[in-house]
Design an enzyme around this catalytic site. Structure first.
Site, PDB file in Angstrom:
ATOM      1  N   HIS A  86      -0.175  19.780   2.532  1.00 28.95           N
ATOM      2  CA  HIS A  86      -0.053  20.690   3.674  1.00 28.95           C
ATOM      3  C   HIS A  86      -0.348  19.929   4.953  1.00 28.95           C
ATOM      4  O   HIS A  86      -1.330  19.194   5.042  1.00 28.95           O
ATOM      5  CB  HIS A  86      -1.034  21.860   3.567  1.00 28.95           C
ATOM      6  CG  HIS A  86      -0.971  22.775   4.752  1.00 28.95           C
ATOM      7  ND1 HIS A  86      -0.012  23.752   4.882  1.00 28.95           N
ATOM      8  CD2 HIS A  86      -1.723  22.830   5.881  1.00 28.95           C
ATOM      9  CE1 HIS A  86      -0.178  24.382   6.039  1.00 28.95           C
ATOM     10  NE2 HIS A  86      -1.209  23.838   6.656  1.00 28.95           N
ATOM     11  N   ASP A 165      -4.075  37.469   4.640  1.00 29.54           N
ATOM     12  CA  ASP A 165      -3.934  36.407   5.631  1.00 29.54           C
ATOM     13  C   ASP A 165      -2.793  36.704   6.594  1.00 29.54           C
ATOM     14  O   ASP A 165      -2.909  36.462   7.795  1.00 29.54           O
ATOM     15  CB  ASP A 165      -3.694  35.058   4.948  1.00 29.54           C
ATOM     16  CG  ASP A 165      -3.415  33.970   5.969  1.00 29.54           C
ATOM     17  OD1 ASP A 165      -4.319  33.671   6.764  1.00 29.54           O
ATOM     18  OD2 ASP A 165      -2.284  33.455   6.004  1.00 29.54           O
ATOM     19  N   ARG A 172      -4.749  37.560  14.964  1.00 29.15           N
ATOM     20  CA  ARG A 172      -5.353  36.429  15.684  1.00 29.15           C
ATOM     21  C   ARG A 172      -4.413  35.901  16.758  1.00 29.15           C
ATOM     22  O   ARG A 172      -4.831  35.494  17.839  1.00 29.15           O
ATOM     23  CB  ARG A 172      -5.702  35.305  14.704  1.00 29.15           C
ATOM     24  CG  ARG A 172      -6.900  35.604  13.815  1.00 29.15           C
ATOM     25  CD  ARG A 172      -6.982  34.645  12.656  1.00 29.15           C
ATOM     26  NE  ARG A 172      -6.998  33.266  13.108  1.00 29.15           N
ATOM     27  CZ  ARG A 172      -6.485  32.242  12.422  1.00 29.15           C
ATOM     28  NH1 ARG A 172      -5.910  32.457  11.249  1.00 29.15           N
ATOM     29  NH2 ARG A 172      -6.552  31.029  12.903  1.00 29.15           N
ATOM     30  N   SER A 187      -7.349  30.583   6.336  1.00 31.28           N
ATOM     31  CA  SER A 187      -5.938  30.973   6.358  1.00 31.28           C
ATOM     32  C   SER A 187      -5.095  29.991   5.558  1.00 31.28           C
ATOM     33  O   SER A 187      -4.320  30.376   4.672  1.00 31.28           O
ATOM     34  CB  SER A 187      -5.436  31.044   7.805  1.00 31.28           C
ATOM     35  OG  SER A 187      -4.049  31.272   7.863  1.00 31.28           O
ATOM     36  N   LYS A 191      -3.791  30.528   1.077  1.00 32.72           N
ATOM     37  CA  LYS A 191      -2.405  30.437   0.587  1.00 32.72           C
ATOM     38  C   LYS A 191      -2.251  29.275  -0.393  1.00 32.72           C
ATOM     39  O   LYS A 191      -1.588  29.400  -1.427  1.00 32.72           O
ATOM     40  CB  LYS A 191      -1.442  30.282   1.762  1.00 32.72           C
ATOM     41  CG  LYS A 191      -1.356  31.508   2.665  1.00 32.72           C
ATOM     42  CD  LYS A 191      -0.209  31.432   3.647  1.00 32.72           C
ATOM     43  CE  LYS A 191      -0.412  30.388   4.716  1.00 32.72           C
ATOM     44  NZ  LYS A 191      -1.385  30.774   5.742  1.00 32.72           N
TER      45      LYS A 191
END
Length: 427
Positions: A86, A165, A172, A187, A191
């Site tokens: 990620h 989320d 947010r 967050s 995931k």
């Protein structure tokens, strides 16, 4: 879940600097997901967390509660180990495209569930959708088939993963509580843990074009996410990488696909190759592959073969011409000298204004829009030499793009600042 707590009381505890116990965290996430707690109260709690922070146990429980709000995936039925990566996002960050097939070439499955771009940072799915026929949506059954052969898939995440989320992030975004380390870390990791991968490598970017501008903050975010992954039983490491300068020489959807194919053909810009290979080595090590010569797998075509199979498996034609913008504009050097500034944010915003990105979710993007960089940081140029080419389907976008781009590239007499692509490793 019974309504055991009072949201006003939960907000007050965090507002006053207290810590939220497991029961309250579980209740808040569940109640908000079900609509029992309203947006205004969750916005107040987000702001209290933004101002007061969370300790490691609170963040871990908040993350677990978001995972438990929806479905989880499992890859245990696969015949091969899994590894995922990620990135926190940047300008010209096309690394996922060559990385997934490179890792798959070593027999490791790469389930890369990706997203779309918003603002100046590009989205992996938007890039791949520049390939004629390629589809981001893949059923769970088809996902497992592709992970067996060719071994890598880049697709949209299902809506069932961590639905809490999705709701909290949207809130947010409109309440100025995005840049909060406990909320960012939970967050991302909710995931990624819900996706069920065996190991995870994080590319945490720092610099003008990154979400985190400050290196100390980026390091804290990386440390927090690594701890969350390990606490959840996922083998997790992070690389802290530079995003003060765009990655590679091309910014924009089809342009970045073309550059990724160059890397898979054994060429491409040195910084893209360096980061792709470094992340591949981390992913392969976590999956138990020892001393892989990843540069060789790029040079000899093994990674390219996996790329072509992956694109075909999702309906794409790897041989089809990529979209080309209808209009170009060149930026040329006004003097002899050295490129001393090539600011990632300035060029990222310029590419976005040309049509490569979106201002709101759901906005269309131009596949061919973006920026080509002809002179990199530290390179010598002469007056009149091309520095950049701007690509867009709509010529009236150029002036606004130039307002951002022009101050972001400078030619001077002195040497350019030194750049290291990989700043640190956090495990």
């Amino acid at each position: 879940m019974a309504e055991r707590f009072d949201m006003v009381d939960v907000i007050r505890i965090k507002r006053d600097g207290g810590r939220l116990d497991d029961g309250r965290i579980d209740w808040v996430i569940d109640a908000y997901t079900r609509g029992v707690v309203g947006d205004e109260q969750m916005a107040a709690l987000n702001m209290a967390i933004f101002l007061r922070g969370m300790d490691r146990a609170e963040i871990a429980r908040w993350t677990r509660a978001m995972i438990d709000s929806g479905e989880t995936m499992s890859f245990e039925s696969l015949s091969r180990p899994t590894a995922d990566k990620h990135s926190t996002g940047g300008v010209g960050d096309k690394i996922t495209l060559p990385l997934a097939p490179l890792v798959a070439a070593y027999g490791v499955a790469v389930p890369q569930l990706s997203g779309r771009g918003l603002g100046h940072t590009g989205g992996t799915l938007d890039k791949l959708e520049a390939i004629p026929g390629w589809r981001a949506e893949v059923s769970n059954t088809r996902l497992m088939e592709i992970l067996e052969d060719p071994g890598c898939v880049i697709c949209a995440a299902g809506t069932g993963l961590a639905p809490a989320d999705k709701k909290i992030y949207a809130l947010r975004d409109i309440t100025s509580t995005v840049d909060c380390i406990p909320l960012i870390a939970s967050s991302i990791m909710s995931k990624k843990i819900a996706e069920g991968t065996g190991s995870l490598v994080l590319d945490v970017k720092v610099g003008s074009g990154a979400f985190m501008k400050d290196e100390d903050q980026a390091r804290e975010l990386a440390r927090t996410m690594v701890d969350l992954g390990r606490d959840a039983g996922v083998d997790t490491v992070a690389l802290l990488t530079d995003m003060s300068v765009p990655l590679g020489r091309k910014i924009g959807n089809a342009l970045e696909v073309a550059e990724s194919v160059e890397v898979l053909a054994g060429g491409g810009p040195a910084d893209v190759v360096e980061l792709t290979c470094a992340l591949a080595r981390e992913m392969l090590a976590a999956a138990g592959v020892e001393d892989p010569d990843v540069e060789a797998a790029l040079a000899d075509g093994r990674a390219m073969d996996r790329w072509r199979e992956m694109i075909r498996a999702q309906g794409g034609d790897p041989d089809a011409p990529l979209p080309v913008a209808r209009h170009t504009h060149e930026v040329r050097a006004e003097r002899d000298g050295t490129v001393t500034r090539l600011d990632a944010l300035a060029l990222g915003v310029g590419s976005w204004r040309l049509g490569a990105g979106r201002a709101r979710k759901g906005d269309p993007v131009q596949a061919g829009a973006g920026i080509e960089i002809h002179a990199g940081l530290g390179e010598r140029v002469t007056a009149g030499q091309r520095l950049l080419t701007l690509h867009t389907d709509e010529p009236d976008r150029v002036d606004r793009a130039l307002e951002s781009v022009t101050p972001g590239i400078e030619v001077g007499d002195g040497p350019a600042p030194e750049r290291r692509v990989i700043l640190d490793r956090i495990a």
